[in-house]
Scaffold this motif. Structure first.
Motif, mmCIF file in Angstrom:
data_model
loop_
_atom_site.group_PDB
_atom_site.id
_atom_site.type_symbol
_atom_site.label_atom_id
_atom_site.label_comp_id
_atom_site.label_asym_id
_atom_site.label_seq_id
_atom_site.Cartn_x
_atom_site.Cartn_y
_atom_site.Cartn_z
ATOM 1 N N ALA A 170 -0.472 13.321 -7.839
ATOM 2 C CA ALA A 170 0.043 14.623 -7.413
ATOM 3 C C ALA A 170 0.815 14.482 -6.101
ATOM 4 O O ALA A 170 1.903 15.047 -5.947
ATOM 5 N N GLU A 171 0.258 13.725 -5.188
ATOM 6 C CA GLU A 171 0.928 13.519 -3.899
ATOM 7 C C GLU A 171 2.272 12.818 -4.094
ATOM 8 O O GLU A 171 3.264 13.174 -3.454
ATOM 9 N N GLN A 172 2.314 11.839 -4.983
ATOM 10 C CA GLN A 172 3.574 11.148 -5.279
ATOM 11 C C GLN A 172 4.620 12.121 -5.819
ATOM 12 O O GLN A 172 5.816 11.943 -5.598
ATOM 13 N N ALA A 173 4.142 13.149 -6.519
ATOM 14 C CA ALA A 173 5.039 14.157 -7.081
ATOM 15 C C ALA A 173 5.354 15.269 -6.090
ATOM 16 O O ALA A 173 6.081 16.206 -6.411
ATOM 17 N N GLY A 174 4.775 15.181 -4.883
ATOM 18 C CA GLY A 174 5.044 16.188 -3.859
ATOM 19 C C GLY A 174 4.010 17.293 -3.767
ATOM 20 O O GLY A 174 4.163 18.225 -2.980
#
Length: 81
Positions: free
Chosen positions: A13-17
């Motif tokens: 999720a963090e990688q996706a913003g």
């Protein structure tokens, strides 16, 4: 009961913003409290939820469920069938 691998989901999720539970919830069309319970391992994910996470963040289903998670055994007539 299967348990969601919360760290994997949070990382993707963090990688996706999506850095907060609120952002994850919006993307998955779930409530923030549901996302919090799922990521903490307090609630078992439904198939619908697993598929939503897979679609939103590209996480293979095998990576979403913690290894060693227990699935209740079938009993009675269901086991015989």
């Amino acid at each position: 009961m299967p348990t969601l691998h919360g760290k994997t989901v949070e990382s993707r999720a963090e990688q996706a913003g999506d850095k907060t539970h609120a952002q994850i919830a919006r993307r998955l069309k779930l409530t923030q409290s549901t996302v919090s319970r799922l990521l903490a391992g307090k609630t078992a994910p439904s198939l619908r939820t697993l598929l939503a996470i897979k679609a939103a963040y590209g996480v293979p289903l095998d990576d979403l469920v913690l290894e060693g998670a227990q699935v209740p055994a079938k009993t009675g007539a269901a086991a015989a069938g």
